[in-house]
Design a protein around this motif. Structure first.
Motif, PDB file in Angstrom:
ATOM      1  N   ILE A   1      30.939  44.281  48.864  1.00  0.00           N
ATOM      2  CA  ILE A   1      29.773  43.644  48.029  1.00  0.00           C
ATOM      3  C   ILE A   1      28.774  43.357  48.896  1.00  0.00           C
ATOM      4  N   SER A   2      28.924  42.783  50.115  1.00  0.00           N
ATOM      5  CA  SER A   2      27.774  42.387  50.852  1.00  0.00           C
ATOM      6  C   SER A   2      26.763  43.645  51.119  1.00  0.00           C
ATOM      7  N   VAL A   3      27.380  44.937  51.800  1.00  0.00           N
ATOM      8  CA  VAL A   3      26.914  46.040  51.582  1.00  0.00           C
ATOM      9  C   VAL A   3      25.946  46.718  50.503  1.00  0.00           C
ATOM     10  N   PHE A   4      26.702  46.527  49.322  1.00  0.00           N
ATOM     11  CA  PHE A   4      26.145  46.795  48.187  1.00  0.00           C
ATOM     12  C   PHE A   4      24.973  46.105  47.595  1.00  0.00           C
ATOM     13  N   GLY A   5      25.061  44.551  48.111  1.00  0.00           N
ATOM     14  CA  GLY A   5      23.880  43.632  47.638  1.00  0.00           C
ATOM     15  C   GLY A   5      22.829  44.109  48.448  1.00  0.00           C
ATOM     16  N   LEU A   6      23.130  44.060  49.944  1.00  0.00           N
ATOM     17  CA  LEU A   6      21.776  44.460  50.733  1.00  0.00           C
ATOM     18  C   LEU A   6      21.141  45.901  50.335  1.00  0.00           C
ATOM     19  N   ALA A   7      21.972  46.878  49.934  1.00  0.00           N
ATOM     20  CA  ALA A   7      21.262  48.060  49.417  1.00  0.00           C
ATOM     21  C   ALA A   7      20.826  48.029  48.051  1.00  0.00           C
ATOM     22  N   GLY A   8      20.808  46.784  47.413  1.00  0.00           N
ATOM     23  CA  GLY A   8      20.084  46.850  46.106  1.00  0.00           C
ATOM     24  C   GLY A   8      20.983  47.408  44.939  1.00  0.00           C
ATOM     25  N   ALA A   9      22.298  47.972  45.074  1.00  0.00           N
ATOM     26  CA  ALA A   9      23.250  48.288  44.206  1.00  0.00           C
ATOM     27  C   ALA A   9      23.801  47.535  43.351  1.00  0.00           C
ATOM     28  N   VAL A  10      23.718  46.276  43.522  1.00  0.00           N
ATOM     29  CA  VAL A  10      24.081  45.139  42.440  1.00  0.00           C
ATOM     30  C   VAL A  10      23.009  44.747  41.503  1.00  0.00           C
ATOM     31  N   THR A  11      22.919  45.500  40.391  1.00  0.00           N
ATOM     32  CA  THR A  11      22.039  45.356  39.157  1.00  0.00           C
ATOM     33  C   THR A  11      22.737  44.360  38.132  1.00  0.00           C
ATOM     34  N   ALA A  12      21.968  44.142  37.132  1.00  0.00           N
ATOM     35  CA  ALA A  12      22.345  43.304  35.915  1.00  0.00           C
ATOM     36  C   ALA A  12      23.528  43.951  35.213  1.00  0.00           C
ATOM     37  N   GLN A  13      23.368  45.500  35.240  1.00  0.00           N
ATOM     38  CA  GLN A  13      24.545  46.112  34.762  1.00  0.00           C
ATOM     39  C   GLN A  13      25.874  46.111  35.381  1.00  0.00           C
ATOM     40  N   VAL A  14      25.712  46.250  36.836  1.00  0.00           N
ATOM     41  CA  VAL A  14      26.788  46.164  37.721  1.00  0.00           C
ATOM     42  C   VAL A  14      27.619  44.470  37.455  1.00  0.00           C
ATOM     43  N   LEU A  15      26.753  43.686  37.644  1.00  0.00           N
ATOM     44  CA  LEU A  15      27.201  42.110  37.560  1.00  0.00           C
ATOM     45  C   LEU A  15      27.856  41.863  35.972  1.00  0.00           C
ATOM     46  N   ALA A  16      27.375  42.572  35.006  1.00  0.00           N
ATOM     47  CA  ALA A  16      27.752  42.338  33.771  1.00  0.00           C
ATOM     48  C   ALA A  16      29.290  42.905  33.353  1.00  0.00           C
ATOM     49  N   PHE A  17      29.373  44.154  33.952  1.00  0.00           N
ATOM     50  CA  PHE A  17      30.579  45.037  33.552  1.00  0.00           C
ATOM     51  C   PHE A  17      31.875  44.517  34.600  1.00  0.00           C
ATOM     52  N   ALA A  18      31.181  44.046  35.826  1.00  0.00           N
ATOM     53  CA  ALA A  18      32.038  43.460  36.841  1.00  0.00           C
ATOM     54  C   ALA A  18      32.664  42.156  36.291  1.00  0.00           C
ATOM     55  N   LEU A  19      31.982  41.351  35.657  1.00  0.00           N
ATOM     56  CA  LEU A  19      32.605  39.910  35.280  1.00  0.00           C
ATOM     57  C   LEU A  19      33.303  40.032  34.031  1.00  0.00           C
ATOM     58  N   LEU A  20      32.900  41.030  33.004  1.00  0.00           N
ATOM     59  CA  LEU A  20      33.721  41.190  32.075  1.00  0.00           C
ATOM     60  C   LEU A  20      35.261  41.706  32.278  1.00  0.00           C
TER      61      LEU A  20
END
Length: 256
Positions: free
Chosen positions: A188-207
């Motif tokens: 998650i840290s790497v994906f966050g730094l690379a800009g891969a954590v978008t609104a879509q990613v967060l929405a589906f991950a939380l669901l």
């Protein structure tokens, strides 16, 4: 950017399908020690494409593995968990960074190939009953880190490593959950730094994460009642089929 915006163009039926698969995958994961990362791409890739899938599963897995770790806490082998995390930390980060450099077709090829290979790999390792010590566990963890960082469905490798190191039953599931929490935070840290954590990613991950929490406790209730070989066989068929579909779709994108 709002989390709700991540569900744009996704119907209620599609969200329900994701939620049901999340619950089913969580129960399977709690019973067998793997399965969540192998099953979720089957519904996520057709909806959002292959690129966001590993970040989505990495974030949702924090919820899944936390609930599983709590449910099985007293069985965990903390010493072996630390060995794996210490040796896999750097390669997990490298694998995650490599994944962020892939195109949608490249991500689909990587995920699909890993899903298909995980089935015969698990069967071969189980049949040969390989045994390893702490040094073997450490060496295997280095390679595992690369795969878990950049693919989905690689949990079978960690499961096999832990069993080869002498763990059995609930101890495998508990230790796997603790390790997966650590590698998940790194990804998650790497994906966050690379800009891969978008609104879509967060929405589906939380669901997925919220729906999956009860699954670990349902699995614990069923773990001594359900024959593992039945859902394992079903999972194998689903994983191979899904992997073939992803590779086929990626091949069409590359040819077009």
């Amino acid at each position: 950017m709002t989390i709700v915006s991540g569900f744009a163009d996704i119907s209620i039926f599609q969200l329900l399908l994701v939620a049901l698969m999340a619950l089913f995958a969580s129960i399977i994961g709690g019973l067998a020690g793997y399965g969540t990362g192998a099953l979720m791409p089957l519904v996520l890739v057709p909806l959002v494409g292959a690129e966001p899938v590993v970040p989505i599963i990495a974030i949702s897995a924090i919820f899944t593995n936390s609930s599983r770790a709590v449910a099985y806490l007293r069985y965990a082998d903390r010493r072996r968990a630390l060995i794996v995390l210490a040796c896999a930390a750097l390669t997990t980060a490298l694998g995650a960074y490599g994944y962020t450099r892939l195109t949608n077709a490249g991500a689909a090829l990587v995920i699909g190939s890993m899903l298909i290979l995980s089935v015969p790999l698990r069967r071969v390792l189980r049949r040969r009953k390989v045994k390893i010590g702490d040094s073997g566990l450490a060496a295997g963890s280095v390679g595992y880190g690369v795969l878990v960082g950049g693919t989905s469905g690689s949990g079978v490798i960690l499961l096999s490593l832990l069993m080869a190191a002498g763990l059995e039953g609930a101890a495998v599931i508990a230790t796997d959950a603790m390790i997966s929490l650590g590698t998940g935070l790194i990804k998650i840290s790497v994906f966050g730094l690379a800009g891969a954590v978008t609104a879509q990613v967060l929405a589906f991950a939380l669901l997925i994460g919220a729906i999956a929490i009860p699954g670990a406790f349902l699995a614990k209730a069923f773990v001594e009642r359900m024959p593992v070989h039945i859902h394992t066989a079903i999972l194998d068929v689903a994983v191979i089929t899904g992997g073939l579909v992803m590779i086929s779709a990626a091949a069409r994108q590359l040819v077009a």
